[in-house]
Design a protein around this motif. Structure first.
Motif, PDB file in Angstrom:
ATOM      1  N   ASN A 114      44.099  -3.274  -7.388  1.00  0.00           N
ATOM      2  CA  ASN A 114      44.225  -2.190  -8.149  1.00  0.00           C
ATOM      3  C   ASN A 114      45.648  -2.417  -8.566  1.00  0.00           C
ATOM      4  O   ASN A 114      46.581  -2.864  -7.717  1.00  0.00           O
ATOM      5  CB  ASN A 114      44.238  -0.947  -7.569  1.00  0.00           C
ATOM      6  N   HIS A 116      48.358   0.081  -9.205  1.00  0.00           N
ATOM      7  CA  HIS A 116      48.792   1.062  -8.830  1.00  0.00           C
ATOM      8  C   HIS A 116      50.062   1.427  -9.612  1.00  0.00           C
ATOM      9  O   HIS A 116      50.454   2.706  -9.835  1.00  0.00           O
ATOM     10  CB  HIS A 116      48.662   1.686  -7.499  1.00  0.00           C
ATOM     11  N   ASP A 130      49.798  -2.950  -6.210  1.00  0.00           N
ATOM     12  CA  ASP A 130      49.008  -2.058  -5.692  1.00  0.00           C
ATOM     13  C   ASP A 130      49.659  -1.236  -4.525  1.00  0.00           C
ATOM     14  O   ASP A 130      49.007  -0.317  -4.035  1.00  0.00           O
ATOM     15  CB  ASP A 130      47.621  -2.532  -5.387  1.00  0.00           C
ATOM     16  N   ARG A 165      55.915   3.268  -5.875  1.00  0.00           N
ATOM     17  CA  ARG A 165      56.438   3.402  -7.201  1.00  0.00           C
ATOM     18  C   ARG A 165      57.464   2.379  -7.375  1.00  0.00           C
ATOM     19  O   ARG A 165      58.274   2.371  -6.609  1.00  0.00           O
ATOM     20  CB  ARG A 165      56.505   4.710  -7.768  1.00  0.00           C
ATOM     21  N   CYS A 254      53.422  11.680  -7.699  1.00  0.00           N
ATOM     22  CA  CYS A 254      53.070  10.575  -7.558  1.00  0.00           C
ATOM     23  C   CYS A 254      53.563   9.758  -8.794  1.00  0.00           C
ATOM     24  O   CYS A 254      53.546   8.425  -8.930  1.00  0.00           O
ATOM     25  CB  CYS A 254      51.720  10.068  -7.479  1.00  0.00           C
ATOM     26  N   SER A 303      49.221   9.119 -13.915  1.00  0.00           N
ATOM     27  CA  SER A 303      50.314   8.205 -14.363  1.00  0.00           C
ATOM     28  C   SER A 303      51.057   8.854 -15.901  1.00  0.00           C
ATOM     29  O   SER A 303      50.094   9.309 -16.729  1.00  0.00           O
ATOM     30  CB  SER A 303      50.128   6.804 -14.650  1.00  0.00           C
ATOM     31  N   ASN A 317      42.717   9.172 -14.961  1.00  0.00           N
ATOM     32  CA  ASN A 317      41.873   8.166 -14.213  1.00  0.00           C
ATOM     33  C   ASN A 317      40.522   8.249 -14.359  1.00  0.00           C
ATOM     34  O   ASN A 317      39.832   7.094 -14.370  1.00  0.00           O
ATOM     35  CB  ASN A 317      42.587   7.824 -12.831  1.00  0.00           C
ATOM     36  N   ALA A 346      45.372   3.580 -14.184  1.00  0.00           N
ATOM     37  CA  ALA A 346      46.176   3.798 -13.096  1.00  0.00           C
ATOM     38  C   ALA A 346      47.678   3.994 -13.217  1.00  0.00           C
ATOM     39  O   ALA A 346      48.182   4.773 -12.496  1.00  0.00           O
ATOM     40  CB  ALA A 346      45.677   3.036 -11.597  1.00  0.00           C
ATOM     41  N   SER A 347      48.064   3.175 -14.016  1.00  0.00           N
ATOM     42  CA  SER A 347      49.628   2.993 -14.483  1.00  0.00           C
ATOM     43  C   SER A 347      49.833   2.797 -15.761  1.00  0.00           C
ATOM     44  O   SER A 347      49.349   1.898 -16.370  1.00  0.00           O
ATOM     45  CB  SER A 347      50.501   1.933 -13.375  1.00  0.00           C
ATOM     46  N   ASP A 364      42.551   0.448 -12.159  1.00  0.00           N
ATOM     47  CA  ASP A 364      41.882  -0.008 -10.724  1.00  0.00           C
ATOM     48  C   ASP A 364      40.338  -0.579 -11.071  1.00  0.00           C
ATOM     49  O   ASP A 364      40.111  -0.577 -12.121  1.00  0.00           O
ATOM     50  CB  ASP A 364      41.418   1.567 -10.284  1.00  0.00           C
TER      51      ASP A 364
END
Length: 383
Positions: A114, A116, A130, A165, A254, A303, A317, A346-347, A364
């Motif tokens: 993934n 992330h 990830d 991150r 996050c 994100s 997501n 996801a990002s 992901d």
């Protein structure tokens, strides 16, 4: 071998729709050749369109070879042109309808399960990961510095550590939130991880990091956000309101981004909204729109990233969509990227490459048939 035609006779298509050969206009600010339809229906919706200078193609002359060369390069790469539809909804300040927002989509298979987190450096390389530390025998470590070469992902270096991150500083250093009170870093041109000067002075774990255009470092964790200057000194702490109640309702911050007007946008785990912070308080919250909750029935932001035109992209997501907000947290439009096969964004990361911004989306794994996370690169036409 066929003889090529003289350059001035090569047909040039509209650089927005890439269909109509009847070029009528040129925008000197965007460096775009346009047909009349795209000038009226697409370019007119660009945020700063009223400040752009558009001239009749007859006034340009045939000496403008730069645009012609860009058109040829796009034809040679045989990239996809994708139409993403927006939907006008009540309360939306400026939504797009049936306009082309994303062009030249490229897909890359990575070694990651993934993706992330994702960042792009000023030299064009990417940092992806990830976040999970691997067994020593496992080649896909949690952080990779990569280059995209044609349709391949070339790994430059790997780091095996827990990372939550990452962010890029104006000096091209990499800052990393690792779930500890201090940010770690990789200096530009170096290949080792070391401690940075940025830390949480209440000894609480940092889960996210963002660097603003003016170099301020913004960190977030469990129900707090802190803004620091380039020397690591505190500028602002967001945690409690005037009644000493927590500003944040989710589990932890996050994802963070910021806009030129000074606003900070954050996403929290288990809080289905995008929070906008002003000078010292929460001043707006975007909670999505039920029209776009195709799959999960609720808004699932994960994100956020700021575009060169100071809009904010939000990755949903669960519903495979991108929400585009202005810098005051008002919805402009929603792109259903699931329709073109981009699942579970996801990002996000973005960088300006003339004439369009380049957007990267890390995803992901979507289903049991997929073994590795996918990375997408595309140009975006901003509203």
């Amino acid at each position: 071998m066929a003889m090529s035609r003289p350059e001035e006779q090569c047909p040039i298509q509209c650089q927005l729709c890439e269909v109509d050969p009847m070029i009528k206009w040129k925008c000197l600010d965007c460096d775009l050749l346009m047909c009349s339809k795209c000038k009226d229906q697409i370019h007119s919706k660009f945020k700063s369109e009223k400040e752009h200078k558009i001239i009749d193609i007859k006034d340009v002359g045939r000496q403008d070879k730069t645009v012609d060369q860009k058109s040829k390069e796009m034809d040679q790469e045989d990239q996809k042109l994708v139409s993403i539809s927006g939907l006008q909804t009540a309360g939306v300040s400026s939504a797009l309808t049936n306009d082309k927002l994303i062009i030249n989509v490229k897909e890359y298979q990575t070694e990651m399960l993934n993706i992330h987190f994702l960042a792009v450096t000023f030299d064009g390389s990417l940092w992806i990961g990830d976040g999970a530390k691997r067994d020593l025998h496992y080649i896909c470590t949690s952080l990779q510095n990569v280059q995209l070469l044609r349709d391949k992902v070339k790994v430059i270096s790997r780091f095996n550590m827990v990372i939550l991150r990452i962010a890029v500083t104006p000096t091209n250093d990499i800052l990393m939130a690792t779930g500890t009170p201090r940010l770690m870093q990789i200096k530009a041109g170096a290949n080792r991880v070391e401690e940075s000067i940025y830390y949480e002075d209440m000894s609480r774990d940092i889960w996210s990091v963002h660097v603003s255009k003016d170099g301020r470092v913004i960190i977030g964790g469990g129900k707090f956000v802190v803004v620091m200057d380039t020397n690591g000194s505190y500028l602002t702490r967001y945690e409690n309101d005037k009644n000493k109640k927590t500003l944040f309702k989710g589990k932890l911050v996050c994802s963070i981004t910021s806009t030129c007007n000074g606003n900070i946008f954050i996403v929290e785990y288990f809080n289905k909204g995008v929070i906008m912070l002003g000078k010292d308080d929460v001043i707006n919250i975007y909670k999505g729109n039920p029209v776009y909750n195709y799959y999960t029935g609720s808004f699932n932001p994960i994100s956020v990233v700021t575009t060169p035109m100071d809009n904010v992209l939000v990755a949903d997501n669960g519903n495979h969509t991108l929400h585009i907000l202005d810098n005051n947290c008002r919805l402009l439009t929603v792109c259903n990227i699931g329709d073109i096969g981009i699942k579970r964004p996801a990002s996000l990361a973005i960088i300006m490459e003339e004439p369009f911004p380049v957007l990267y989306i890390g995803c992901d794994v979507y289903d049991s048939n997929s073994k590795k996370g996918k990375l997408y690169k595309m140009n975006i036409l901003e509203c």
